[in-house]
Design an enzyme around this catalytic site. Structure first.
Site, PDB file in Angstrom:
ATOM      1  N   LYS A  34     -12.812  -4.740  11.209  1.00 52.89           N
ATOM      2  CA  LYS A  34     -14.002  -3.821   9.868  1.00 52.89           C
ATOM      3  C   LYS A  34     -14.979  -3.325  10.536  1.00 52.89           C
ATOM      4  O   LYS A  34     -15.407  -2.696  10.346  1.00 52.89           O
ATOM      5  CB  LYS A  34     -13.580  -4.323   8.621  1.00 52.89           C
ATOM      6  CG  LYS A  34     -12.298  -4.323   7.988  1.00 52.89           C
ATOM      7  CD  LYS A  34     -11.851  -5.024   7.063  1.00 52.89           C
ATOM      8  CE  LYS A  34     -10.631  -4.631   6.331  1.00 52.89           C
ATOM      9  NZ  LYS A  34     -10.667  -5.895   4.727  1.00 52.89           N
ATOM     10  N   ASP A  74      -9.999 -10.344  10.265  1.00 57.28           N
ATOM     11  CA  ASP A  74      -9.684  -9.155   9.479  1.00 57.28           C
ATOM     12  C   ASP A  74     -10.741  -8.565   9.166  1.00 57.28           C
ATOM     13  O   ASP A  74     -11.194  -7.614   9.708  1.00 57.28           O
ATOM     14  CB  ASP A  74      -9.082  -9.361   8.369  1.00 57.28           C
ATOM     15  CG  ASP A  74      -9.061  -8.150   7.621  1.00 57.28           C
ATOM     16  OD1 ASP A  74      -8.266  -7.221   8.165  1.00 57.28           O
ATOM     17  OD2 ASP A  74      -9.832  -7.834   6.848  1.00 57.28           O
ATOM     18  N   VAL A  88       0.856  -1.255   0.028  1.00 56.87           N
ATOM     19  CA  VAL A  88      -0.174   0.152   0.383  1.00 56.87           C
ATOM     20  C   VAL A  88       0.601   1.264  -0.177  1.00 56.87           C
ATOM     21  O   VAL A  88       0.765   2.152  -0.758  1.00 56.87           O
ATOM     22  CB  VAL A  88      -1.296   0.290   1.455  1.00 56.87           C
ATOM     23  CG1 VAL A  88      -2.436   1.290   0.873  1.00 56.87           C
ATOM     24  CG2 VAL A  88      -1.923  -1.026   1.301  1.00 56.87           C
ATOM     25  N   GLU A 142      -9.690   5.941   6.114  1.00 60.12           N
ATOM     26  CA  GLU A 142     -11.101   5.351   5.321  1.00 60.12           C
ATOM     27  C   GLU A 142     -10.287   4.363   4.361  1.00 60.12           C
ATOM     28  O   GLU A 142     -11.266   3.195   4.084  1.00 60.12           O
ATOM     29  CB  GLU A 142     -10.939   6.847   3.588  1.00 60.12           C
ATOM     30  CG  GLU A 142     -11.649   6.232   2.363  1.00 60.12           C
ATOM     31  CD  GLU A 142     -13.240   6.180   3.217  1.00 60.12           C
ATOM     32  OE1 GLU A 142     -13.991   7.075   3.214  1.00 60.12           O
ATOM     33  OE2 GLU A 142     -13.708   4.804   3.292  1.00 60.12           O
ATOM     34  N   GLY A 152     -10.990  -1.521   2.131  1.00 59.79           N
ATOM     35  CA  GLY A 152     -10.203  -0.616   1.029  1.00 59.79           C
ATOM     36  C   GLY A 152     -10.417   0.316   0.596  1.00 59.79           C
ATOM     37  O   GLY A 152     -10.252   1.647   0.585  1.00 59.79           O
ATOM     38  N   GLU A 170      -3.565 -10.128   4.345  1.00 61.83           N
ATOM     39  CA  GLU A 170      -2.705  -9.349   6.035  1.00 61.83           C
ATOM     40  C   GLU A 170      -1.631 -10.806   5.518  1.00 61.83           C
ATOM     41  O   GLU A 170      -0.975 -11.924   5.490  1.00 61.83           O
ATOM     42  CB  GLU A 170      -3.344  -9.716   6.694  1.00 61.83           C
ATOM     43  CG  GLU A 170      -4.769  -9.171   6.499  1.00 61.83           C
ATOM     44  CD  GLU A 170      -4.815  -8.248   6.717  1.00 61.83           C
ATOM     45  OE1 GLU A 170      -3.783  -7.264   7.228  1.00 61.83           O
ATOM     46  OE2 GLU A 170      -5.634  -7.256   5.389  1.00 61.83           O
ATOM     47  N   LYS A 176      -6.696  -1.210  10.337  1.00 59.75           N
ATOM     48  CA  LYS A 176      -8.003  -1.333  11.467  1.00 59.75           C
ATOM     49  C   LYS A 176      -8.013  -2.359  12.051  1.00 59.75           C
ATOM     50  O   LYS A 176      -8.586  -2.152  12.798  1.00 59.75           O
ATOM     51  CB  LYS A 176      -9.185  -2.400   9.819  1.00 59.75           C
ATOM     52  CG  LYS A 176      -8.503  -3.756   9.911  1.00 59.75           C
ATOM     53  CD  LYS A 176      -7.672  -3.754   8.169  1.00 59.75           C
ATOM     54  CE  LYS A 176      -7.010  -4.483   8.301  1.00 59.75           C
ATOM     55  NZ  LYS A 176      -6.289  -4.500   5.998  1.00 59.75           N
TER      56      LYS A 176
HETATM   57  N1  HSE Z   1      -6.100  -8.367   4.045  1.00 57.95           N
HETATM   58  C1  HSE Z   1      -7.708  -7.636   3.832  1.00 57.95           C
HETATM   59  C2  HSE Z   1      -8.298  -8.787   3.058  1.00 57.95           C
HETATM   60  C3  HSE Z   1      -6.430  -6.391   2.870  1.00 57.95           C
HETATM   61  O1  HSE Z   1      -8.359  -9.741   2.469  1.00 57.95           O
HETATM   62  O2  HSE Z   1      -9.549  -7.529   2.643  1.00 57.95           O
HETATM   63  C4  HSE Z   1      -7.748  -4.899   2.628  1.00 57.95           C
HETATM   64  O3  HSE Z   1      -8.285  -4.378   4.153  1.00 57.95           O
END
Ligand code: HSE
Length: 447
Positions: free
Chosen positions: A205, A201, A14, A129, A134, A190, A105
């Protein structure tokens, strides 16, 4: 022309995208902002490393504190990920009255309270954001676009890696490990992919989304999470037979004054737009009082989409700086947030898909349905394939009447606590060969 100085922490996927986008879109950004965004320093773990973008070697340092402390850095863009290092870097930046843009996150789900309190005290901005979905601007939408509305429920596909894996399993039946490796190679996953496939993850979020939608903070660890590792290709075949796609959902709803929050693979009716969200794409379906249903869709992971969200945040913070309102606007969509425990998952009510692997003997079906009935789990449909299932490559060579068959049950709406008790009892029946495959069926239930 006024310059806004950026210090970048991290130059991974990123971070490289941020550098590339600031360069590729420099003209458009200047035209929109009336100022130039300039990266003055980048903290990296390794100085000598091949990178997907060309970067001036003089910008690189291994010293995070040095980047934060620079006088010409007004905004610190945190893209190192993880919780601990990122937490200390962000708190250090805030203490030095630097504005922060982060895609992290995990940091916000675990330490959001501390970070936002520090930012409010110091009068600096924290924008995030890129932390959810994403490149899809869901944070801005929830914070500003829906500011006048009251949200009842959200249903999201918020992990690109899981969606990519399930989409591939459904379409080509590729083995799980292969598809995961592909997702990693594309930069979706990740550093620790168990966070993707285990649902962690998505739960981080979801905790952020709950804060924005409902004005409460919750413990991300309390969110009910079930991963996708256990899914069997045969369940994708049955899902389609019944008119569903299996999707990795993150759901939060207001139910009887409580918040129900869960992350798990779900059978999504093929008639829903969410069933049609392929690959690493993300989507968020929102139901709110005035607008009704709305949905936000796009690339939820990957270098350029995620970088796009982070750079848009840099522009917004830069605008705030120029307008002299940086640090003065609410960062979380509500003025005051209360902490709230989540609704007990045992109280969830939904429909269920269950696949039992049983020996093909008279009375087996009756024994299973009796246990379900005893626990008030009502059956909507039962399917048992006439022929025994094919041998598995792992050596299932049972013969004749002892050969296991699959009994597939779709239930009416039932209480999760009852379903789990029934499943435990069924697992103990001597005719059951393997643990049951159970997938919740998604329903839009709007209070
Ligand atoms: N590892 C995360 C996904 C990346 O696959 O959505 C974006 O947050």
């Amino acid at each position: 022309m006024r310059e806004i100085g950026i210090g970048l922490l991290g130059l991974g996927n990123v971070g490289a995208g941020v550098v590339k986008l600031l360069k590729d879109n420099a003209q458009a950004i200047e035209a929109r902002l009336g100022a130039r965004v300039v990266v003055h320093a980048i903290a990296v773990r390794e100085l000598e490393k091949a990178r997907p973008v060309e970067v001036d070697r003089d910008l690189l340092t291994r010293d995070v504190a040095e980047v934060i402390a620079r006088d010409d850095v007004e905004i610190v863009c945190e893209l190192i990920g993880g919780a601990d290092r990122a937490r200390s870097a962000v708190l250090e930046a805030i203490a030095r009255k630097k504005h922060v843009v982060t895609a992290n996150k995990l940091l916000l789900a675990m330490h959001g309270e501390e970070v936002f309190a520090a930012a409010e005290k110091q009068g600096v901005d924290v924008y995030y954001e890129a932390a959810v979905c994403g490149g899809v601007p869901v944070i801005r939408t929830l914070r500003e676009g829906l500011a006048s509305d009251r949200i009842d429920a959200i249903y999201g596909i918020v992990n690109g890696t899981s969606n990519f894996i399930l989409t591939s399993m459904a379409s080509v039946g590729r083995p799980f490990a292969d598809v995961l490796a592909d997702a990693q190679a594309r930069g979706y996953a990740e550093a620790d992919p168990t966070l993707d496939i285990g649902g962690g993850d998505a739960s981080h979020k979801l905790a952020i989304l709950i804060m924005l939608c409902f004005g409460v903070t919750v413990d991300a660890d309390e969110i009910f999470v079930e991963g996708i590792e256990h899914l069997d290709p045969i369940d994708f075949v049955y899902a389609r037979k019944f008119g569903y796609e299996i999707k990795p959902l993150a759901i939060a709803r207001q139910v009887e004054g409580e918040i129900e929050a869960r992350v798990h693979p779900a059978m999504v009716p093929q008639t829903w737009l969410l069933a049609d969200v392929p690959g690493a794409k993300n989507a968020l379906y929102v139901h709110s009082y005035a607008l009704g249903a709305s949905m936000y869709y796009g690339a939820g992971a990957g270098m350029m989409p995620t970088a796009m969200a982070a750079v848009s945040d840099l522009i917004e913070v830069a605008r705030n700086i120029r307008a002299e309102v940086a640090g003065a606007l609410p960062l979380r969509s509500y003025q005051a947030l209360v902490h709230q425990p989540l609704r007990d998952i045992a109280e969830l009510r939904c429909r269920y898909y269950m696949r039992f692997s049983v020996v093909d003997q008279p009375g087996v079906l009756g024994r299973i349905t009796t246990v379900l009935g005893n626990h008030a789990v009502s059956i909507a449909q039962v399917v048992q394939e006439e022929s025994a299932r094919p041998s598995r490559p792992d050596g299932d060579d049972t013969q004749g009447t002892e050969r296991p068959v699959w009994v597939v049950v779709l239930t009416h709406e039932a209480r999760e606590g009852n379903v789990q008790q029934a499943l435990m009892q069924i697992a103990e029946l001597d005719v059951v060969v393997e643990p049951a495959a159970v997938i919740r069926i998604a329903q839009y239930i709007v209070p």
